[in-house]
Design an enzyme around this catalytic site. Structure first.
Site, mmCIF file in Angstrom:
data_model
loop_
_atom_site.group_PDB
_atom_site.id
_atom_site.type_symbol
_atom_site.label_atom_id
_atom_site.label_comp_id
_atom_site.label_asym_id
_atom_site.label_seq_id
_atom_site.Cartn_x
_atom_site.Cartn_y
_atom_site.Cartn_z
ATOM 1 N N PHE A 134 0.847 -1.191 0.000
ATOM 2 C CA PHE A 134 0.000 0.000 0.000
ATOM 3 C C PHE A 134 0.883 1.241 0.000
ATOM 4 O O PHE A 134 1.709 1.426 0.885
ATOM 5 C CB PHE A 134 -0.923 0.034 1.228
ATOM 6 C CG PHE A 134 -1.806 1.246 1.248
ATOM 7 C CD1 PHE A 134 -2.947 1.295 0.462
ATOM 8 C CD2 PHE A 134 -1.485 2.357 2.021
ATOM 9 C CE1 PHE A 134 -3.760 2.428 0.442
ATOM 10 C CE2 PHE A 134 -2.290 3.484 2.015
ATOM 11 C CZ PHE A 134 -3.434 3.527 1.227
ATOM 12 N N ASP A 219 9.306 2.939 1.515
ATOM 13 C CA ASP A 219 8.122 3.662 1.975
ATOM 14 C C ASP A 219 7.980 3.407 3.476
ATOM 15 O O ASP A 219 7.500 2.360 3.901
ATOM 16 C CB ASP A 219 6.897 3.160 1.207
ATOM 17 C CG ASP A 219 5.602 3.818 1.676
ATOM 18 O OD1 ASP A 219 5.611 4.509 2.717
ATOM 19 O OD2 ASP A 219 4.574 3.627 0.995
ATOM 20 N N LYS A 248 2.521 9.975 8.061
ATOM 21 C CA LYS A 248 1.804 9.558 9.272
ATOM 22 C C LYS A 248 2.374 10.146 10.575
ATOM 23 O O LYS A 248 2.075 11.271 10.905
ATOM 24 C CB LYS A 248 1.693 8.038 9.320
ATOM 25 C CG LYS A 248 0.787 7.513 8.194
ATOM 26 C CD LYS A 248 0.223 6.153 8.449
ATOM 27 C CE LYS A 248 -0.959 5.873 7.527
ATOM 28 N NZ LYS A 248 -0.626 5.133 6.313
HETATM 29 C C1 LIG Z 1 -0.815 5.373 4.918
HETATM 30 C C2 LIG Z 1 0.246 4.974 3.975
HETATM 31 C C3 LIG Z 1 0.453 5.684 2.767
HETATM 32 C C4 LIG Z 1 -0.446 6.792 2.312
HETATM 33 O O1 LIG Z 1 -0.437 7.880 3.174
HETATM 34 P P1 LIG Z 1 -1.606 8.976 3.056
HETATM 35 O O2 LIG Z 1 -1.206 10.044 4.021
HETATM 36 O O3 LIG Z 1 -2.881 8.282 3.427
HETATM 37 O O4 LIG Z 1 -1.642 9.438 1.640
HETATM 38 C C5 LIG Z 1 1.526 5.301 1.979
HETATM 39 N N1 LIG Z 1 2.325 4.286 2.324
HETATM 40 C C6 LIG Z 1 2.150 3.588 3.458
HETATM 41 C C7 LIG Z 1 3.094 2.485 3.791
HETATM 42 C C8 LIG Z 1 1.087 3.888 4.320
HETATM 43 O O5 LIG Z 1 0.896 3.180 5.427
#
Ligand SMILES: *Cc1c(COP(=O)(O)O)cnc(C)c1O
Length: 397
Positions: A134, A219, A248
């Site tokens: 994700f 990420d 986050k």
């Molecule tokens: C939550 C998340 C995203 C996306 O972040 P948003 O602030 O919702 O756009 C991308 N990568 C990872 C691993 C995430 O947990």
């Protein structure tokens, strides 16, 4: 525990939402208008690293709000300048630019990969990522993500993305072609249900990138800022990424994200990147207050110890009810012996515990890094009794 509300007709139904509406938060707890309280083991999906209404963050926001919220992204501001220095030092990387969401940070990372590919790999632009990953919900980050069904949603998909199984180095190696410019993974797949790779996976991917001349993109939007026990998951894995995305927990509850690069991956020049709210003084001040706490002596060690306490509790539940446990630090999951996660989450909420059903048979827990043993114990006991009932019901049906 739950205040009845009439469904809103104006808000698009983008996700099923319960009738519990928090109006206030404090530490590990959320409160509804009628005073009903709920132990929050989601924390805005790993956003409130320090819990709700952390006094340090609240004070910094109030102070900054009284001084300067947003001037212009075309002007420097002191909080952004200072935060940039601190994050570059903390990550050991060289360049940074801010965005407002994790998806935007990953989108920026993709732009940097394409820029680098045009310069150093004869126009290669394909990024390899992993099944069930994700990375966000913009068109390009949906294409980068490996969520099932997303490849056919909103066609046509932007080109340049291919998926391989997670935690499979050989599959990644086989997928590399002259069109490939980068590999992108989450150190631990969060949204997929806290999938922890075998030790050495990230190191092997790093070596693969060095061997094939590719960029290694991590990420850490979910795993960063102490969530998995160390400040960043890449430190514990003993690797250095070329491009790192953060979000986050970075803003301590305020929207803020960043893309950080090693010199060899380059950076954006004038005209290539920007955003109205990017690096605004308010968000950067909230992030610095959060970082002050995270970097205080002993803080991460204590959070890591809480993670071990939670893990031990989840292991007990897995032994008692069947299923298994996995996770790192305060990013944990309970794998259920039956696909009852949504029912269990609903029932826990009725009893004052907020959890996430990452998959039909996976519960995900992301408490505040300041969660106490007592709070963890309350949550585990609540979950224990709900599991007893719900799994008996699953066996009976
Ligand atoms: C939550 C998340 C995203 C996306 O972040 P948003 O602030 O919702 O756009 C991308 N990568 C990872 C691993 C995430 O947990």
């Amino acid at each position: 525990m739950v205040m009845p509300v009439s469904p809103s007709h104006a808000l698009m139904p983008i996700t099923p939402r319960p009738s519990f509406i928090p109006v206030r938060g404090e530490g590990s707890y959320l409160f509804a208008a009628d005073g009903a309280k709920c132990l929050d083991f989601i924390q805005g999906w790993a956003v409130n690293a320090l819990g709700h209404a952390a006094p340090e963050v609240t004070a910094a926001i109030a102070r900054q709000a009284g001084q300067l919220l947003t001037a212009s992204p075309a002007l420097f501001n002191y909080p952004a300048l200072e935060l940039a220095e601190r994050l570059v030092a903390l990550t050991g990387l060289n360049h940074i630019t801010f965005c407002s969401s994790g998806a935007e940070a990953n989108e920026a990372a993709l732009k940097l990969c394409r820029k680098w590919g045009a310069r150093h790999r004869a126009g290669a632009f394909e990024v390899l990522s992993t099944d069930n990953s994700f990375h966000g919900r913009t068109l390009a980050t949906m294409a980068l993500s490996g969520k099932s069904g997303w490849d056919v949603m909103f066609p046509p998909q932007p080109p340049g993305f291919r998926k391989v199984p997670f935690d499979d180095v050989e599959a990644m190696r086989r997928a590399i072609t002259p069109s490939t410019v980068a590999l992108c993974v989450e150190p631990i797949q969060g949204e997929a249900g806290v999938v922890v790779p075998k030790p050495g996976y990230l190191k092997a991917l790093r070596a693969l990138c060095d061997e094939a001349g590719l960029l290694f993109v991590l990420d850490e939007v979910q795993t960063g800022f102490g969530r998995t026990g160390s400040m960043f998951a890449f430190e514990a894995a003993g690797v250095v990424p070329d491009i790192l995305t953060l979000g986050k927990g970075l803003g301590g509850g305020v929207p803020l994200s960043a893309v950080v690069t090693h010199s060899r991956a380059g950076y954006f020049n004038v005209g290539e990147q920007g955003g109205t709210f990017h690096g605004n003084p308010l968000a950067c001040s909230a992030a610095m207050a959060t970082l002050d706490v995270l970097t205080a002596p002993g803080f991460l060690e204590a959070a890591q110890e809480s993670g071990q306490y939670l893990a031990a509790g989840l292991q007990r539940l897995a032994l008692k009810h069947g299923g298994s446990w996995r996770g790192q630090g305060l990013l944990q999951a309970l794998i259920l012996p039956a696909p009852r996660a949504p029912e269990i989450v609903s029932e826990c909420l009725l009893r004052g515990l907020l959890l996430n059903a990452a998959r039909p048979h996976i519960l995900r827990l992301m408490p505040s890094l300041r969660v106490t043993h007592e709070e963890l114990e309350i949550g585990l006991n609540c979950l224990d009794s709900v599991l007893t009932e719900q799994l008996a019901r699953a066996r009976a049906s």
